[in-house]
Design a protein around this motif. Structure first.
Motif, PDB file in Angstrom:
ATOM      1  N   VAL A   1       0.836  -1.201   0.000  1.00 34.20           N
ATOM      2  CA  VAL A   1       0.000   0.000   0.000  1.00 34.20           C
ATOM      3  C   VAL A   1       0.872   1.252   0.000  1.00 34.20           C
ATOM      4  O   VAL A   1       0.655   2.194  -0.779  1.00 34.20           O
ATOM      5  CB  VAL A   1      -0.946   0.001   1.224  1.00 34.20           C
ATOM      6  N   MET A   2       1.896   1.267   0.857  1.00 33.39           N
ATOM      7  CA  MET A   2       2.759   2.440   0.976  1.00 33.39           C
ATOM      8  C   MET A   2       3.500   2.718  -0.328  1.00 33.39           C
ATOM      9  O   MET A   2       3.542   3.854  -0.816  1.00 33.39           O
ATOM     10  CB  MET A   2       3.762   2.239   2.111  1.00 33.39           C
ATOM     11  N   SER A   3       4.104   1.688  -0.911  1.00 36.16           N
ATOM     12  CA  SER A   3       4.878   1.912  -2.136  1.00 36.16           C
ATOM     13  C   SER A   3       3.983   2.238  -3.321  1.00 36.16           C
ATOM     14  O   SER A   3       4.396   2.971  -4.229  1.00 36.16           O
ATOM     15  CB  SER A   3       5.753   0.695  -2.448  1.00 36.16           C
ATOM     16  N   SER A   4       2.754   1.728  -3.347  1.00 40.46           N
ATOM     17  CA  SER A   4       1.810   2.099  -4.405  1.00 40.46           C
ATOM     18  C   SER A   4       1.500   3.584  -4.339  1.00 40.46           C
ATOM     19  O   SER A   4       1.445   4.269  -5.366  1.00 40.46           O
ATOM     20  CB  SER A   4       0.519   1.284  -4.279  1.00 40.46           C
TER      21      SER A   4
ATOM     22  N   LEU B   1       9.895  -6.844   0.987  1.00 35.94           N
ATOM     23  CA  LEU B   1       9.090  -7.663   0.078  1.00 35.94           C
ATOM     24  C   LEU B   1       7.819  -6.925  -0.333  1.00 35.94           C
ATOM     25  O   LEU B   1       7.448  -6.894  -1.511  1.00 35.94           O
ATOM     26  CB  LEU B   1       8.740  -8.993   0.746  1.00 35.94           C
ATOM     27  N   GLY B   2       7.147  -6.288   0.630  1.00 32.49           N
ATOM     28  CA  GLY B   2       5.938  -5.531   0.318  1.00 32.49           C
ATOM     29  C   GLY B   2       6.226  -4.256  -0.445  1.00 32.49           C
ATOM     30  O   GLY B   2       5.532  -3.928  -1.414  1.00 32.49           O
ATOM     31  N   LEU B   3       7.275  -3.524  -0.039  1.00 31.06           N
ATOM     32  CA  LEU B   3       7.618  -2.276  -0.719  1.00 31.06           C
ATOM     33  C   LEU B   3       7.965  -2.520  -2.184  1.00 31.06           C
ATOM     34  O   LEU B   3       7.556  -1.765  -3.071  1.00 31.06           O
ATOM     35  CB  LEU B   3       8.798  -1.603  -0.008  1.00 31.06           C
TER      36      LEU B   3
ATOM     37  N   PHE C   1      -9.141   9.544 -17.504  1.00 30.30           N
ATOM     38  CA  PHE C   1      -8.672  10.633 -16.651  1.00 30.30           C
ATOM     39  C   PHE C   1      -7.470  11.395 -17.205  1.00 30.30           C
ATOM     40  O   PHE C   1      -7.035  12.371 -16.604  1.00 30.30           O
ATOM     41  CB  PHE C   1      -8.317  10.087 -15.266  1.00 30.30           C
ATOM     42  N   GLY C   2      -6.927  10.949 -18.341  1.00 26.66           N
ATOM     43  CA  GLY C   2      -5.777  11.624 -18.925  1.00 26.66           C
ATOM     44  C   GLY C   2      -4.464  10.986 -18.519  1.00 26.66           C
ATOM     45  O   GLY C   2      -4.326  10.424 -17.434  1.00 26.66           O
ATOM     46  N   LYS C   3      -3.473  11.096 -19.399  1.00 27.16           N
ATOM     47  CA  LYS C   3      -2.182  10.461 -19.165  1.00 27.16           C
ATOM     48  C   LYS C   3      -1.441  11.060 -17.974  1.00 27.16           C
ATOM     49  O   LYS C   3      -0.734  10.365 -17.255  1.00 27.16           O
ATOM     50  CB  LYS C   3      -1.315  10.579 -20.422  1.00 27.16           C
ATOM     51  N   LYS C   4      -1.594  12.373 -17.771  1.00 28.86           N
ATOM     52  CA  LYS C   4      -0.852  13.023 -16.699  1.00 28.86           C
ATOM     53  C   LYS C   4      -1.244  12.496 -15.324  1.00 28.86           C
ATOM     54  O   LYS C   4      -0.423  12.414 -14.427  1.00 28.86           O
ATOM     55  CB  LYS C   4      -1.073  14.537 -16.759  1.00 28.86           C
ATOM     56  N   ALA C   5      -2.523  12.156 -15.176  1.00 27.52           N
ATOM     57  CA  ALA C   5      -3.022  11.717 -13.871  1.00 27.52           C
ATOM     58  C   ALA C   5      -2.979  10.207 -13.701  1.00 27.52           C
ATOM     59  O   ALA C   5      -3.207   9.709 -12.594  1.00 27.52           O
ATOM     60  CB  ALA C   5      -4.448  12.210 -13.671  1.00 27.52           C
ATOM     61  N   SER C   6      -2.673   9.459 -14.751  1.00 27.46           N
ATOM     62  CA  SER C   6      -2.868   8.013 -14.707  1.00 27.46           C
ATOM     63  C   SER C   6      -1.977   7.322 -13.685  1.00 27.46           C
ATOM     64  O   SER C   6      -2.427   6.396 -12.994  1.00 27.46           O
ATOM     65  CB  SER C   6      -2.645   7.405 -16.098  1.00 27.46           C
ATOM     66  N   GLN C   7      -0.707   7.747 -13.549  1.00 23.39           N
ATOM     67  CA  GLN C   7       0.168   7.064 -12.603  1.00 23.39           C
ATOM     68  C   GLN C   7      -0.330   7.234 -11.172  1.00 23.39           C
ATOM     69  O   GLN C   7      -0.370   6.273 -10.394  1.00 23.39           O
ATOM     70  CB  GLN C   7       1.600   7.586 -12.718  1.00 23.39           C
ATOM     71  N   ALA C   8      -0.749   8.449 -10.814  1.00 20.45           N
ATOM     72  CA  ALA C   8      -1.267   8.675  -9.465  1.00 20.45           C
ATOM     73  C   ALA C   8      -2.550   7.882  -9.231  1.00 20.45           C
ATOM     74  O   ALA C   8      -2.722   7.268  -8.170  1.00 20.45           O
ATOM     75  CB  ALA C   8      -1.513  10.168  -9.245  1.00 20.45           C
ATOM     76  N   ILE C   9      -3.447   7.868 -10.221  1.00 22.28           N
ATOM     77  CA  ILE C   9      -4.721   7.175 -10.039  1.00 22.28           C
ATOM     78  C   ILE C   9      -4.521   5.669  -9.983  1.00 22.28           C
ATOM     79  O   ILE C   9      -5.154   4.974  -9.171  1.00 22.28           O
ATOM     80  CB  ILE C   9      -5.701   7.567 -11.162  1.00 22.28           C
ATOM     81  N   ILE C  10      -3.628   5.141 -10.812  1.00 20.70           N
ATOM     82  CA  ILE C  10      -3.352   3.702 -10.747  1.00 20.70           C
ATOM     83  C   ILE C  10      -2.672   3.353  -9.431  1.00 20.70           C
ATOM     84  O   ILE C  10      -2.952   2.307  -8.822  1.00 20.70           O
ATOM     85  CB  ILE C  10      -2.522   3.264 -11.960  1.00 20.70           C
ATOM     86  N   GLY C  11      -1.770   4.212  -8.946  1.00 21.46           N
ATOM     87  CA  GLY C  11      -1.167   3.972  -7.641  1.00 21.46           C
ATOM     88  C   GLY C  11      -2.218   3.942  -6.537  1.00 21.46           C
ATOM     89  O   GLY C  11      -2.208   3.059  -5.668  1.00 21.46           O
ATOM     90  N   LEU C  12      -3.158   4.882  -6.560  1.00 25.53           N
ATOM     91  CA  LEU C  12      -4.246   4.892  -5.587  1.00 25.53           C
ATOM     92  C   LEU C  12      -5.139   3.657  -5.739  1.00 25.53           C
ATOM     93  O   LEU C  12      -5.592   3.077  -4.736  1.00 25.53           O
ATOM     94  CB  LEU C  12      -5.091   6.158  -5.775  1.00 25.53           C
ATOM     95  N   SER C  13      -5.369   3.256  -6.992  1.00 25.91           N
ATOM     96  CA  SER C  13      -6.208   2.075  -7.239  1.00 25.91           C
ATOM     97  C   SER C  13      -5.565   0.821  -6.690  1.00 25.91           C
ATOM     98  O   SER C  13      -6.228  -0.015  -6.056  1.00 25.91           O
ATOM     99  CB  SER C  13      -6.464   1.924  -8.738  1.00 25.91           C
ATOM    100  N   MET C  14      -4.251   0.666  -6.920  1.00 27.75           N
ATOM    101  CA  MET C  14      -3.555  -0.503  -6.407  1.00 27.75           C
ATOM    102  C   MET C  14      -3.519  -0.491  -4.890  1.00 27.75           C
ATOM    103  O   MET C  14      -3.682  -1.531  -4.240  1.00 27.75           O
ATOM    104  CB  MET C  14      -2.132  -0.555  -6.969  1.00 27.75           C
ATOM    105  N   ALA C  15      -3.311   0.688  -4.296  1.00 33.95           N
ATOM    106  CA  ALA C  15      -3.311   0.780  -2.834  1.00 33.95           C
ATOM    107  C   ALA C  15      -4.670   0.377  -2.271  1.00 33.95           C
ATOM    108  O   ALA C  15      -4.761  -0.355  -1.275  1.00 33.95           O
ATOM    109  CB  ALA C  15      -2.952   2.199  -2.397  1.00 33.95           C
TER     110      ALA C  15
END
Length: 417
Positions: A67-70, A116-118, A338-352
């Protein structure tokens, strides 16, 4: 240095093909350790003189790290670039697995669970976003199929060694060394990641082109996507953990037969994703997600029917097939919606959010089922599946493809209600 110059001279189509192969291999590697602890723990805890429930604490620390690393993935990629982040993340998991093999005291496993989790969370978020940005939907489906291959192979590797005296150590050594071999491959491929980023006008060090987690949470529709991932992982993990107990207690199924049908359930997820990859050119991502959500609803209804276990087994299989398209295709739609600029943050939040669901919901279900009965499991799954269906339909209706002022594909909320 010679390898780097050779990579830089490659045609862009070849670069993207090589990266795709590397990403597939990386996802097999990512799946390898995910189910190994459960397979090895019955033997490990005796050798390390640890209690059986100690594994739950290890799993909790691993999940907390993911969760933290995501959540940190957007900042890490901005600072170091995706090639470095993925390489270091896999190195962390490799060293942790080798540490598991060398551990002589149980508390050492708690320390090793942190890297391992990070490592797992960062690489998962980074690679999912890269594939969502640069490849077609079929590749995202195939990608998560290959994770299933790794998750299946890990316990098989461990089973091959576990019958020997302290053979679980050899199992961890093999998996850890396989991860180290992947690290070497990833380090050699760093020039490929950089060339791909530059060719797509996404300079990784440009702070102005990325969106923070806090800003991403304020984007219209992101909360719906997070609900989708929470419900999905609650269904997938909750079904996988408690379906066998449900079949035994409520349908009179033999323990061996119940275990077989749980394996069929996971097989349905893996095979279903290969099928989704094959049909992705004929059906849109939203159509496959809708189909998967309806299959989960129908499967939960079959589980709830007061009949013999034939329909319940079919319901379990349908839930597995229904799970197949939801996770990868929702990820693939993220930069489109949501656009390419926001995708990494949103995918990180989604994975978390997905990891939070993985961590909290299965044990919570266990408490609920203990104080009620296993007969309530299908109704809980049905409520989660209906919530997922509502969220996916609401998300789709609120976003329609459009072009922003820079010509970047994105989605804005539709005017229809």
């Amino acid at each position: 240095m010679t390898v780097s110059f050779a990579f830089l001279r490659l045609d862009m189509s070849v670069v993207m093909l090589l990266l795709l192969v590397i990403i597939y291999v990386a996802f097999i590697s990512l799946g390898l350790p995910d189910a190994v602890l459960g397979s090895s723990w019955p033997v490990m805890h005796r050798d390390l003189e640890a209690s059986v429930e100690y594994a739950g604490l290890i799993a909790l620390i691993i999940s907390s790290g993911t969760v933290m690393s995501s959540l940190l993935s957007v900042r890490l990629i901005r600072r170091f670039g995706i090639g470095i982040v993925v390489s270091v993340s896999v190195l962390l998991t490799a060293l942790a697995l080798v540490g598991f093999a060398m551990s002589q005291i149980a508390w050492m496993l708690l320390c090793l669970a942190i890297p391992l989790g990070l490592g797992a969370g960062a690489v998962d978020s980074a690679l999912n976003n890269f594939v969502a940005l640069h490849y077609k939907a079929k590749h995202m489906n195939y990608l998560h199929s290959f994770w299933g291959v790794g998750a299946t192979a890990g316990p098989l590797i461990m089973a091959n060694y576990i019958t020997l005296s302290e053979g679980w150590r050899d199992g961890y050594w093999v998996i850890g060394l396989a991860q180290l071999a992947l690290v070497v491959l990833l380090l050699c491929a760093i020039p490929l990641w950089r060339k791909a980023a530059q060719s797509n006008n996404q300079v990784e060090e440009d702070h102005d082109t990325l969106v923070t987690n806090r800003a991403a949470l304020k984007i219209h529709g992101v909360s719906l996507q997070l609900l989708v991932f929470f419900c999905y992982c609650s269904i997938e993990l909750g079904t996988g953990l408690w379906a066998a107990s449900f079949l035994i207690s409520e349908k009179g199924t033999l323990a061996s037969e119940a275990a077989f049908w749980v394996a069929i359930y996971y097989g349905g997820i893996t095979i279903g994703r290969f099928v989704c990859g094959a049909i992705a050119q004929r059906f849109s991502e939203s159509s496959m997600i809708r189909m998967g959500a309806f299959l989960m609803v129908f499967g939960a209804i079959l589980l709830a029917l007061p009949v013999q276990n034939g329909l319940a087994n079919l319901g379990l299989l349908l839930i597995g097939f229904g799970c197949a398209p939801v996770f990868p295709n929702t990820l693939h739609l993220t930069p489109i919606r949501f656009g390419k600029k926001a995708s990494q943050a949103i995918i990180g939040l989604s994975m978390a959010t997905a990891y939070v669901g993985n961590t909290l919901v299965p044990p919570t279900l266990g408490v609920v089922l203990k104080y009620s009965s296993f007969a309530t499991l299908p109704f809980i799954l049905l409520a989660l599946a209906l919530s997922l269906l509502w969220a996916t339909e609401r998300l789709q209706s609120r976003h329609t493809p459009s072009r922003d002022i820079q010509g970047e594909t994105s989605c804005q909320p539709s005017l229809s209600k």
